[in-house]
Design an enzyme around this catalytic site. Structure first.
Site, PDB file in Angstrom:
ATOM      1  N   ALA A   1      -8.720 -33.884 -13.240  1.00 58.59           N
ATOM      2  CA  ALA A   1      -7.382 -33.790 -13.785  1.00 58.59           C
ATOM      3  C   ALA A   1      -7.402 -32.483 -14.498  1.00 58.59           C
ATOM      4  O   ALA A   1      -8.540 -32.075 -14.557  1.00 58.59           O
ATOM      5  CB  ALA A   1      -7.041 -34.909 -15.010  1.00 58.59           C
TER       6      ALA A   1
ATOM      7  N   GLU B   1     -12.120 -39.610  -8.399  1.00 54.82           N
ATOM      8  CA  GLU B   1     -11.404 -40.863  -8.373  1.00 54.82           C
ATOM      9  C   GLU B   1     -10.331 -41.032  -7.334  1.00 54.82           C
ATOM     10  O   GLU B   1      -9.909 -42.008  -6.756  1.00 54.82           O
ATOM     11  CB  GLU B   1     -10.950 -41.116  -9.897  1.00 54.82           C
ATOM     12  CG  GLU B   1     -12.087 -41.272 -10.898  1.00 54.82           C
ATOM     13  CD  GLU B   1     -11.463 -41.278 -12.285  1.00 54.82           C
ATOM     14  OE1 GLU B   1     -11.028 -40.513 -12.907  1.00 54.82           O
ATOM     15  OE2 GLU B   1     -11.135 -42.595 -12.772  1.00 54.82           O
TER      16      GLU B   1
ATOM     17  N   GLU C   1     -16.606 -36.999 -16.894  1.00 56.18           N
ATOM     18  CA  GLU C   1     -15.573 -37.131 -18.065  1.00 56.18           C
ATOM     19  C   GLU C   1     -16.172 -37.330 -19.267  1.00 56.18           C
ATOM     20  O   GLU C   1     -15.685 -36.899 -20.527  1.00 56.18           O
ATOM     21  CB  GLU C   1     -14.579 -38.368 -17.876  1.00 56.18           C
ATOM     22  CG  GLU C   1     -13.595 -37.880 -16.845  1.00 56.18           C
ATOM     23  CD  GLU C   1     -13.897 -38.321 -15.498  1.00 56.18           C
ATOM     24  OE1 GLU C   1     -15.095 -38.419 -15.118  1.00 56.18           O
ATOM     25  OE2 GLU C   1     -13.139 -38.702 -14.569  1.00 56.18           O
TER      26      GLU C   1
ATOM     27  N   GLY D   1     -11.332 -37.069 -12.104  1.00 56.57           N
ATOM     28  CA  GLY D   1     -10.144 -37.478 -11.385  1.00 56.57           C
ATOM     29  C   GLY D   1     -10.018 -36.973 -10.026  1.00 56.57           C
ATOM     30  O   GLY D   1      -9.454 -38.000  -9.149  1.00 56.57           O
TER      31      GLY D   1
HETATM   32  C1  TC6 Z   1     -10.787 -35.943 -15.496  1.00 53.59           C
HETATM   33  O1  TC6 Z   1     -10.709 -35.608 -14.322  1.00 53.59           O
HETATM   34  C2  TC6 Z   1      -9.931 -37.239 -16.067  1.00 53.59           C
HETATM   35  C3  TC6 Z   1      -9.523 -38.242 -15.178  1.00 53.59           C
HETATM   36  C4  TC6 Z   1      -8.996 -39.400 -15.792  1.00 53.59           C
HETATM   37  C5  TC6 Z   1      -7.397 -39.166 -15.942  1.00 53.59           C
HETATM   38  C6  TC6 Z   1      -6.791 -40.484 -16.309  1.00 53.59           C
HETATM   39  N1  TC6 Z   1      -8.764 -28.638 -15.564  1.00 53.59           N
HETATM   40  O2  TC6 Z   1     -16.352 -23.689 -14.447  1.00 53.59           O
HETATM   41  P1  TC6 Z   1     -15.577 -22.486 -13.869  1.00 53.59           P
HETATM   42  C7  TC6 Z   1     -10.902 -23.682 -14.969  1.00 53.59           C
HETATM   43  S1  TC6 Z   1     -11.323 -34.936 -16.747  1.00 53.59           S
HETATM   44  C8  TC6 Z   1      -8.531 -27.288 -15.691  1.00 53.59           C
HETATM   45  O3  TC6 Z   1     -15.677 -21.005 -14.692  1.00 53.59           O
HETATM   46  P2  TC6 Z   1     -17.447 -22.780 -11.762  1.00 53.59           P
HETATM   47  C9  TC6 Z   1     -11.837 -23.373 -16.061  1.00 53.59           C
HETATM   48  O4  TC6 Z   1     -11.471 -23.550 -17.143  1.00 53.59           O
HETATM   49  C10 TC6 Z   1     -11.983 -33.620 -15.539  1.00 53.59           C
HETATM   50  N2  TC6 Z   1      -8.963 -26.147 -15.604  1.00 53.59           N
HETATM   51  O5  TC6 Z   1     -15.921 -22.163 -12.350  1.00 53.59           O
HETATM   52  C11 TC6 Z   1     -12.097 -22.011 -15.376  1.00 53.59           C
HETATM   53  O6  TC6 Z   1     -10.874 -21.286 -15.817  1.00 53.59           O
HETATM   54  P3  TC6 Z   1     -10.982 -19.645 -16.322  1.00 53.59           P
HETATM   55  C12 TC6 Z   1     -13.321 -33.897 -15.121  1.00 53.59           C
HETATM   56  C13 TC6 Z   1     -10.475 -26.294 -15.035  1.00 53.59           C
HETATM   57  O7  TC6 Z   1     -17.411 -22.254 -10.122  1.00 53.59           O
HETATM   58  C14 TC6 Z   1     -11.877 -21.991 -13.785  1.00 53.59           C
HETATM   59  O8  TC6 Z   1     -11.284 -23.272 -13.618  1.00 53.59           O
HETATM   60  N3  TC6 Z   1     -13.877 -32.853 -14.340  1.00 53.59           N
HETATM   61  C15 TC6 Z   1     -10.929 -27.630 -14.859  1.00 53.59           C
HETATM   62  O9  TC6 Z   1     -18.452 -22.341 -12.438  1.00 53.59           O
HETATM   63  C16 TC6 Z   1     -13.012 -22.076 -13.255  1.00 53.59           C
HETATM   64  O10 TC6 Z   1     -14.086 -22.758 -13.956  1.00 53.59           O
HETATM   65  C17 TC6 Z   1     -14.715 -31.816 -14.889  1.00 53.59           C
HETATM   66  O11 TC6 Z   1     -14.885 -32.249 -16.058  1.00 53.59           O
HETATM   67  C18 TC6 Z   1     -10.140 -28.675 -14.881  1.00 53.59           C
HETATM   68  N4  TC6 Z   1     -10.467 -29.895 -14.762  1.00 53.59           N
HETATM   69  O12 TC6 Z   1     -17.518 -24.524 -11.761  1.00 53.59           O
HETATM   70  C19 TC6 Z   1     -14.896 -30.863 -14.021  1.00 53.59           C
HETATM   71  N5  TC6 Z   1     -12.116 -27.392 -14.281  1.00 53.59           N
HETATM   72  O13 TC6 Z   1     -11.164 -19.117 -15.031  1.00 53.59           O
HETATM   73  C20 TC6 Z   1     -14.851 -29.270 -14.823  1.00 53.59           C
HETATM   74  C21 TC6 Z   1     -12.121 -26.082 -14.174  1.00 53.59           C
HETATM   75  O14 TC6 Z   1      -9.270 -19.326 -16.783  1.00 53.59           O
HETATM   76  N6  TC6 Z   1     -15.217 -28.261 -14.053  1.00 53.59           N
HETATM   77  N7  TC6 Z   1     -11.097 -25.513 -14.677  1.00 53.59           N
HETATM   78  O15 TC6 Z   1     -11.806 -19.553 -17.395  1.00 53.59           O
HETATM   79  C22 TC6 Z   1     -16.150 -27.966 -13.937  1.00 53.59           C
HETATM   80  O16 TC6 Z   1     -17.305 -28.548 -13.855  1.00 53.59           O
HETATM   81  C23 TC6 Z   1     -16.479 -26.347 -13.370  1.00 53.59           C
HETATM   82  O17 TC6 Z   1     -15.162 -25.964 -13.282  1.00 53.59           O
HETATM   83  C24 TC6 Z   1     -16.701 -26.520 -11.576  1.00 53.59           C
HETATM   84  C25 TC6 Z   1     -16.519 -25.246 -11.171  1.00 53.59           C
HETATM   85  C26 TC6 Z   1     -17.844 -27.147 -11.318  1.00 53.59           C
HETATM   86  C27 TC6 Z   1     -15.533 -27.363 -11.050  1.00 53.59           C
END
Ligand code: TC6
Length: 689
Positions: A63, A105, A125, A102
């Protein structure tokens, strides 16, 4: 407006491509566009199966976290997953990169999942203080069983395609280059076989098997206490998974949604989300842009094979970068290398790496007793004794040896980097790389910018940090840089309260209750009192403890007494020493009692120091200070770091309480000008970004 989801029709199969850089997060716009594309495909009689695939570097990474805290725009992510669940034709998710949260999911709501071999899936999450709120807690146990689901969702770990296949989380794994073609071929096979649409929600075997095992959830909690302490999300995850066992699917989903809503509104989740973005923001240095091209680091030299030097070396070995490790004596060199090997072998013994990997990493070390062996290194890191003279001598010698353009880094934790740089004729190449102990484990790396350090060097250090799995925080030059300077006042206050008669166990208990893994005195005992440098001219409790042979845990006695299982208990000897030192120093004052008062005393000076560090420009931003505390000092992540926490307390209250403390304890509690200004304006540190 550009569409974030588009479709292409290829003989019976509709390929829907999600394209929302950088990580295809499921924003309001993407959900809306995807819903429309799906609707069209569902209605189009020519479409007999649908493939969901992503453009760019990854499948959906979750998400959109930036939209949390605002009301969902329709369709919500759970709505979208239900829409997929009810699809009238087979939907296949084609996964590359990382399908997380998400995003995974969404894939689980499809009928089939095919993944590239390098892909990873997971439900991280929990690290954001929430739970998978789009069916993850209901669908995963239906695939892998309750125990495995609890492990996967409360750990948030990423699962590689091969393991995901063996767990049944995906249906096929294929070579990366052929994912798209294989997904279409998969869809065609599904059509040819009659278009079956298996839904995970309809699986009951694993959840029914758990019915008779009511102790399963309690046992899981008991076996994993570290995952639960202080955090709200893990307990809610257990509750949601329990609902998957005890309730019909739709009711389980409703439970999951209610728990998700509660968590996402909690201060703990807000703090963890703050830490997520703080970690990423820290990499940005405003005056360093594309013009500062980082240099390639292909070979590293580390000077000093002690605890720090060895740990630093391991970071590079882990990233496949060869290291020349230099010591003064063969004995010290052998000891350092043996320690590195022992660390790797311990990891291998736990099954976290193979013996082949151990050997591969060890083979990347070139041991030497000669600084001359560093001639070809691109980066030199000095990790020797904290003495200005020793460090200046080493830097002057390195200056005469290493190639032009090489970066000279010091791991000093408090010395003036500019004076070290001045020992060379190339101060622009000198930088501080301050690792935290154990250096192969702690994720913080302070990159210290001297007054002459070039932009190229800073850009290189920031990039390198990511390559070796660290979070770099830029610091200016000052005594202790960001993290050590920030936390030092906590130690001073702990020791002051001890002399005033507050039992050390109460001080430690307050810190542990706040969320630190251990209290100040437990930490000192763990590190070893003889290791911690002290002012020899002053009589201190610590000095007396060392003189009495009470060196800490390793001797079974330090501030505390320890039993054979290293459990601490209050020590009469220490209590007597404290009383003596207090009397000798003429310390007056009363014991501080109660967690709130103790925490104000221990932590407000940290907040105050943070305000000064920010005001002086030592740190670039408030969130850098928070992440330095979280990653360098294990500040509980669900408090977000000292400045985020102070904002949550309210700066008006912090200032008022500090003034009351100042009246009793003096200047050390005088609120910093920035703190006062923000409080007066009714703002917080968060408003500065
Ligand atoms: C969820 O899904 C809940 C669901 C239930 C709903 C009911 N959203 O980490 P990087 C941005 S909760 C918005 O440097 P990498 C990040 O801020 C989510 N932005 O790259 C950064 O922005 P910047 C569950 C996001 O290649 C840019 O993308 N998912 C999100 O080292 C690049 O990120 C997670 O917890 C996001 N979800 O790693 C996964 N994700 O460039 C969270 C990233 O402006 N993400 N950004 O600074 C990660 O673990 C890592 O970003 C990655 C990529 C492995 C996808």
């Amino acid at each position: 407006m550009t569409r974030t989801a588009t479709s292409a029709f290829m003989a019976d199969v509709m390929l829907i491509t999600l394209d929302n850089p950088p990580v295809n997060a499921l924003s309001n716009a993407l959900r809306r566009d995807l819903h429309e594309e799906l609707q069209r495909a569902f209605e189009d009689a020519a479409v007999r199966a649908i493939v969901l695939i992503c453009a760019g570097r990854t499948f959906v990474a979750g998400a959109d976290i930036t939209e949390f805290g605002q009301p969902w725009q329709r369709p919500s992510l759970p709505d979208l997953c239900t829409f997929l669940d009810d699809a009238p034709k087979p939907v296949i998710a084609a996964i590359h990169g990382t399908a997380l949260g998400g995003g995974f999911e969404l894939a689980l709501a499809c009928h089939y999942r095919i993944a590239a071999l390098s892909a990873k899936v997971g439900l991280p999450e929990v690290h954001l203080g929430i739970l998978p709120g789009a069916g993850g807690t209901q669908r995963v146990p239906r695939i892998v069983g309750v125990e495995a689901a609890l492990e996967i969702i409360t750990s948030g770990r990423r699962i590689g395609a091969t393991e995901a296949l063996s767990l049944g989380l995906i249906d096929a794994a294929v070579g990366d280059a052929i994912l798209r073609d294989e997904a279409i071929a998969f869809a065609k096979r599904v059509i040819a076989d009659g278009g079956a649409m298996p839904r995970i929600r309809d699986r009951t075997v694993t959840v029914e098997a758990a019915h008779a095992r009511s102790d399963l959830f309690a046992n899981f909690r008991k076996a994993n206490p570290h995952r639960f302490k202080g955090f709200l999300a893990p307990a809610a995850i257990v509750e949601a998974v329990e609902a998957a066992v005890t309730l019909p699917f739709d009711d389980g989903l409703a439970t999951e949604t209610a728990l998700f809503e509660r968590l996402v509104a909690s201060p703990e989740s807000a703090a963890q989300r703050h830490a997520f973005f703080a970690e990423r923001e820290a990499a940005r240095v405003p005056d360093i842009g594309a013009d500062a091209v980082p240099i390639d680091i292909c070979a590293v030299g580390v000077i000093g094979a002690g605890t720090m030097g060895g740990g630093i070396t391991m970071n590079f070995l882990n990233a496949g970068i060869p290291v020349t490790l230099v010591e003064m004596t063969q004995e010290a060199l052998d000891r350092g290398i043996a320690t590195i090997r022992r660390n790797y072998e311990a990891t291998a013994a736990k099954g976290r790496m193979t013996t082949q990997h151990v050997e591969q990493r060890m083979a990347l070390i070139s041991p030497s007793l000669d600084l001359g062996a560093l001639v070809d290194a691109d980066l030199l890191i000095e990790a020797v004794y904290e003495s200005m003279d020793v460090k200046r001598d080493i830097f002057a010698r390195l200056d005469g040896i290493v190639k032009q353009g090489a970066i000279l880094a010091s791991n000093t934790s408090f010395l003036d980097l500019n004076r070290i740089a001045a020992a060379t004729r190339r101060p622009a190449c000198v930088v501080g790389l301050h690792f935290f102990s154990p250096a192969n484990v702690m994720r913080l790396l302070e990159v210290v910018r001297g007054s002459a350090t070039s932009k190229t060097v800073i850009a290189t250090a920031m990039k390198l940090a990511k390559r070796i799995g660290k979070v770099a925080v830029l610091s200016g030059v000052c005594d202790g840089f960001i993290a050590n300077r920030l936390l030092a006042p906590r130690g001073y206050q702990a020791e002051a309260m001890m002399l005033e008669g507050t039992p050390i166990a109460e001080i430690d208990r307050a810190l542990v209750g706040y969320g630190f893994a251990m209290g100040h005195f437990q930490m000192m005992d763990l590190v070893g009192l003889d290791v911690i440098g002290r002012d020899a001219a002053k009589r201190t409790v610590m000095g007396d403890l060392v003189a009495a042979g009470r060196l800490g845990q390793k001797r079974g006695a330090g501030y505390y007494d320890y039993d054979e299982k290293r459990r601490p208990s209050p020590s009469a000897v220490t209590a007597a020493l404290i009383a003596e030192v207090a009397a000798a120093g003429g310390v007056a004052g009363a014991a501080t009692r109660g967690d709130e008062a103790l925490l104000a005393r221990l932590l407000y000076p940290v907040v105050n120091e943070g305000a000064k560090i920010l005001d002086e420009g030592i740190a670039l931003r408030a969130s850098d200070i928070d992440i330095a505390a979280v990653l360098g000092y294990n500040w509980p992540v669900y408090r977000g770091g000292p400045l985020f926490w102070a904002d949550q307390v309210g700066l008006g209250r912090v200032v008022a309480e500090m003034r009351a403390l100042e009246a009793v304890h003096g200047e050390v509690f005088r609120p910093a000008p920035l703190l006062v200004r923000l409080a007066d304006e009714g703002r917080g540190f968060g408003s500065l970004s």
